[in-house]
Design a protein around this motif. Structure first.
Motif, PDB file in Angstrom:
ATOM      1  N   TYR A  30      55.712  16.716  85.561  1.00  0.00           N
ATOM      2  CA  TYR A  30      56.069  18.053  86.019  1.00  0.00           C
ATOM      3  C   TYR A  30      56.593  17.991  87.446  1.00  0.00           C
ATOM      4  O   TYR A  30      56.058  17.269  88.287  1.00  0.00           O
ATOM      5  CB  TYR A  30      54.852  18.979  85.970  1.00  0.00           C
ATOM      6  N   ALA A  31      57.628  18.772  87.715  1.00  0.00           N
ATOM      7  CA  ALA A  31      58.118  18.892  89.090  1.00  0.00           C
ATOM      8  C   ALA A  31      57.080  19.616  89.920  1.00  0.00           C
ATOM      9  O   ALA A  31      56.241  20.358  89.392  1.00  0.00           O
ATOM     10  CB  ALA A  31      59.438  19.649  89.112  1.00  0.00           C
ATOM     11  N   ALA A  32      57.134  19.410  91.238  1.00  0.00           N
ATOM     12  CA  ALA A  32      56.152  20.016  92.132  1.00  0.00           C
ATOM     13  C   ALA A  32      56.203  21.541  92.100  1.00  0.00           C
ATOM     14  O   ALA A  32      55.258  22.210  92.512  1.00  0.00           O
ATOM     15  CB  ALA A  32      56.366  19.511  93.558  1.00  0.00           C
ATOM     16  N   THR A  33      57.311  22.107  91.631  1.00  0.00           N
ATOM     17  CA  THR A  33      57.434  23.567  91.554  1.00  0.00           C
ATOM     18  C   THR A  33      56.589  24.143  90.421  1.00  0.00           C
ATOM     19  O   THR A  33      56.373  25.360  90.370  1.00  0.00           O
ATOM     20  CB  THR A  33      58.899  23.975  91.343  1.00  0.00           C
ATOM     21  N   SER A  34      56.137  23.273  89.505  1.00  0.00           N
ATOM     22  CA  SER A  34      55.350  23.731  88.356  1.00  0.00           C
ATOM     23  C   SER A  34      53.877  23.793  88.750  1.00  0.00           C
ATOM     24  O   SER A  34      53.119  22.840  88.575  1.00  0.00           O
ATOM     25  CB  SER A  34      55.541  22.781  87.165  1.00  0.00           C
ATOM     26  N   CYS A  35      53.464  24.923  89.288  1.00  0.00           N
ATOM     27  CA  CYS A  35      52.095  25.092  89.748  1.00  0.00           C
ATOM     28  C   CYS A  35      51.415  26.212  88.967  1.00  0.00           C
ATOM     29  O   CYS A  35      52.052  26.937  88.204  1.00  0.00           O
ATOM     30  CB  CYS A  35      52.065  25.380  91.251  1.00  0.00           C
ATOM     31  N   LYS A  36      50.115  26.354  89.178  1.00  0.00           N
ATOM     32  CA  LYS A  36      49.355  27.409  88.508  1.00  0.00           C
ATOM     33  C   LYS A  36      49.487  28.751  89.227  1.00  0.00           C
ATOM     34  O   LYS A  36      49.535  29.798  88.598  1.00  0.00           O
ATOM     35  CB  LYS A  36      47.869  27.012  88.433  1.00  0.00           C
ATOM     36  N   LYS A  37      49.554  28.697  90.551  1.00  0.00           N
ATOM     37  CA  LYS A  37      49.630  29.938  91.317  1.00  0.00           C
ATOM     38  C   LYS A  37      50.102  29.657  92.738  1.00  0.00           C
ATOM     39  O   LYS A  37      49.750  28.633  93.325  1.00  0.00           O
ATOM     40  CB  LYS A  37      48.259  30.628  91.368  1.00  0.00           C
ATOM     41  N   VAL A  38      50.906  30.562  93.279  1.00  0.00           N
ATOM     42  CA  VAL A  38      51.339  30.502  94.676  1.00  0.00           C
ATOM     43  C   VAL A  38      50.476  31.471  95.477  1.00  0.00           C
ATOM     44  O   VAL A  38      50.328  32.643  95.102  1.00  0.00           O
ATOM     45  CB  VAL A  38      52.827  30.880  94.826  1.00  0.00           C
ATOM     46  N   LEU A  39      49.889  30.988  96.567  1.00  0.00           N
ATOM     47  CA  LEU A  39      49.013  31.803  97.394  1.00  0.00           C
ATOM     48  C   LEU A  39      49.764  32.292  98.632  1.00  0.00           C
ATOM     49  O   LEU A  39      50.306  31.487  99.392  1.00  0.00           O
ATOM     50  CB  LEU A  39      47.784  31.002  97.821  1.00  0.00           C
ATOM     51  N   LYS A  40      49.780  33.590  98.831  1.00  0.00           N
ATOM     52  CA  LYS A  40      50.446  34.174  99.989  1.00  0.00           C
ATOM     53  C   LYS A  40      49.437  34.480 101.087  1.00  0.00           C
ATOM     54  O   LYS A  40      48.243  34.660 100.834  1.00  0.00           O
ATOM     55  CB  LYS A  40      51.189  35.450  99.580  1.00  0.00           C
ATOM     56  N   GLN A  41      49.932  34.524 102.299  1.00  0.00           N
ATOM     57  CA  GLN A  41      49.071  34.784 103.449  1.00  0.00           C
ATOM     58  C   GLN A  41      48.543  36.216 103.411  1.00  0.00           C
ATOM     59  O   GLN A  41      49.232  37.141 102.984  1.00  0.00           O
ATOM     60  CB  GLN A  41      49.852  34.544 104.745  1.00  0.00           C
ATOM     61  N   ASN A  42      47.280  36.372 103.828  1.00  0.00           N
ATOM     62  CA  ASN A  42      46.612  37.670 103.962  1.00  0.00           C
ATOM     63  C   ASN A  42      46.418  38.404 102.632  1.00  0.00           C
ATOM     64  O   ASN A  42      46.312  39.627 102.589  1.00  0.00           O
ATOM     65  CB  ASN A  42      47.368  38.578 104.945  1.00  0.00           C
ATOM     66  N   PHE A  88      57.747  27.038 110.802  1.00  0.00           N
ATOM     67  CA  PHE A  88      58.548  28.138 110.262  1.00  0.00           C
ATOM     68  C   PHE A  88      58.520  28.252 108.745  1.00  0.00           C
ATOM     69  O   PHE A  88      58.981  29.233 108.189  1.00  0.00           O
ATOM     70  CB  PHE A  88      59.998  28.055 110.754  1.00  0.00           C
ATOM     71  N   GLU A  89      57.979  27.284 108.072  1.00  0.00           N
ATOM     72  CA  GLU A  89      57.920  27.373 106.620  1.00  0.00           C
ATOM     73  C   GLU A  89      56.663  26.686 106.103  1.00  0.00           C
ATOM     74  O   GLU A  89      56.404  25.537 106.431  1.00  0.00           O
ATOM     75  CB  GLU A  89      59.155  26.722 105.993  1.00  0.00           C
ATOM     76  N   PHE A  90      55.858  27.404 105.336  1.00  0.00           N
ATOM     77  CA  PHE A  90      54.724  26.768 104.690  1.00  0.00           C
ATOM     78  C   PHE A  90      54.485  27.394 103.325  1.00  0.00           C
ATOM     79  O   PHE A  90      54.826  28.555 103.077  1.00  0.00           O
ATOM     80  CB  PHE A  90      53.455  26.826 105.553  1.00  0.00           C
ATOM     81  N   THR A  91      53.915  26.616 102.426  1.00  0.00           N
ATOM     82  CA  THR A  91      53.568  27.092 101.095  1.00  0.00           C
ATOM     83  C   THR A  91      52.160  26.624 100.753  1.00  0.00           C
ATOM     84  O   THR A  91      51.724  25.550 101.189  1.00  0.00           O
ATOM     85  CB  THR A  91      54.537  26.568 100.012  1.00  0.00           C
ATOM     86  N   THR A  92      51.457  27.432  99.990  1.00  0.00           N
ATOM     87  CA  THR A  92      50.132  27.069  99.498  1.00  0.00           C
ATOM     88  C   THR A  92      50.110  27.341  97.998  1.00  0.00           C
ATOM     89  O   THR A  92      50.389  28.458  97.566  1.00  0.00           O
ATOM     90  CB  THR A  92      49.039  27.902 100.193  1.00  0.00           C
ATOM     91  N   LYS A  93      49.795  26.311  97.220  1.00  0.00           N
ATOM     92  CA  LYS A  93      49.858  26.440  95.767  1.00  0.00           C
ATOM     93  C   LYS A  93      48.618  25.828  95.113  1.00  0.00           C
ATOM     94  O   LYS A  93      48.032  24.887  95.637  1.00  0.00           O
ATOM     95  CB  LYS A  93      51.110  25.738  95.224  1.00  0.00           C
ATOM     96  N   ILE A  94      48.271  26.384  93.970  1.00  0.00           N
ATOM     97  CA  ILE A  94      47.205  25.820  93.145  1.00  0.00           C
ATOM     98  C   ILE A  94      47.841  24.997  92.030  1.00  0.00           C
ATOM     99  O   ILE A  94      48.748  25.469  91.334  1.00  0.00           O
ATOM    100  CB  ILE A  94      46.315  26.920  92.546  1.00  0.00           C
ATOM    101  N   TYR A  95      47.358  23.754  91.863  1.00  0.00           N
ATOM    102  CA  TYR A  95      47.853  22.851  90.828  1.00  0.00           C
ATOM    103  C   TYR A  95      46.714  22.410  89.917  1.00  0.00           C
ATOM    104  O   TYR A  95      45.533  22.506  90.281  1.00  0.00           O
ATOM    105  CB  TYR A  95      48.474  21.602  91.453  1.00  0.00           C
ATOM    106  N   ASP A  96      47.096  21.882  88.780  1.00  0.00           N
ATOM    107  CA  ASP A  96      46.164  21.185  87.897  1.00  0.00           C
ATOM    108  C   ASP A  96      46.758  19.808  87.639  1.00  0.00           C
ATOM    109  O   ASP A  96      47.460  19.582  86.662  1.00  0.00           O
ATOM    110  CB  ASP A  96      45.974  21.950  86.586  1.00  0.00           C
TER     111      ASP A  96
END
Length: 272
Positions: A30-42, A88-96
């Protein structure tokens, strides 16, 4: 006077041909874009990340100038002295990453003008069991994972897990792999180099002995001083390091890497 080969560090890492190096069946990777959920700030999320059947509470937020993550009662700092203009750019994701264990992974990535970081975290209830960083400089990223094996592939330049190879071959970009199994992360021993590095013609600085394997016991061939070689992979296990090379005849072998350049300096790649 011959000029050294120079390339921008970001360009070196960007010169990546993904399909040629993963080696896994594309249907199982799976490509890294295939995640379970993207977590946004706040934003507060409810998600079972330790597989115990209970929903965990997750939030990304700033406090006292730092960017933090809170999972249930556990708080960890993601970036000290967080500056939105620099980070200037960050992402937080949940993976399995491994479908055979119950737990999930949280991957935090940030990029700045000249550096960046990948952080992999795993929690159990209110305890952080894994908090590991990868690629402490620009050029690193999470590339793919195979949920059948738990193997996660990263793209890194000369500053990551294999940084000591810079003493032997100059600047480079490669694909380190880490096996995720529950709360245990294990570095894999071999990282393929990217297409830019593989195409570069390195010139031996001295006679180099290539062995048939990384045991270094059986000689495969010699690369004579001044002869070309191509770097295909890096092998690292504890303090033992080998460079997998291809000679001008198309034969492959392993050359032991130490703290001095194996190849003439002006034939190596140098990031700037």
């Amino acid at each position: 006077m011959k000029l050294f080969k120079k390339i921008n560090a970001a360009a070196l890492s960007a010169a990546i041909v993904v399909a040629s190096v993963f080696g896994a069946n594309p249907k199982e990777s799976y490509a890294a874009t295939s995640c379970k959920k993207v977590l946004k700030q706040n934003v507060t999320y409810k998600y079972d990340i330790d597989g115990d059947g209970d929903l965990d509470t997750i939030k990304i937020y700033t406090a006292s100038g730092d960017l933090k993550i809170k999972v249930n009662k556990c708080v960890k700092t993601l970036i000290n002295d967080y500056d939105p203009d620099y980070h200037f750019e960050f992402t937080t994701k949940i993976y399995d990453f491994n479908k055979h264990d119950k737990s999930k992974e949280i991957v935090f990535e940030w990029v700045g003008p000249s550096d960046g970081e990948i952080r992999l975290l795993k929690f159990k209830n209110s305890t952080c069991k894994v908090n590991r960083t990868f690629q402490g400089n620009i050029g690193g990223e999470l590339k793919s994972y195979d949920p059948n094996t738990g193997i996660v592939t990263f793209a890194e330049s000369s500053y990551g897990i294999y940084s000591k190879f810079g003493q032997a071959i100059g600047s480079f970009a490669c694909y380190p792999k880490v096996k995720v199994n529950g709360y245990t992360l294990t570095n894999q021993t071999t990282a393929n180099t990217n297409s830019y590095v593989r195409k570069n013609k390195y010139i031996a600085a001295k006679n180099l002995t290539a062995y048939t394997s990384t045991s270094g016991t059986k000689k495969a061939f010699t690369i004579s001083k001044g002869s070309p070689a191509y770097v295909y992979a890096l092998y690292q296990k504890e303090n033992t390091r080998y460079v997998k090379v291809k000679n001008k005849h198309g034969k492959y072998g392993y050359v032991k890497a130490g703290s001095t350049l194996l190849f003439k300096r002006n034939s190596c790649i140098w990031a700037q």
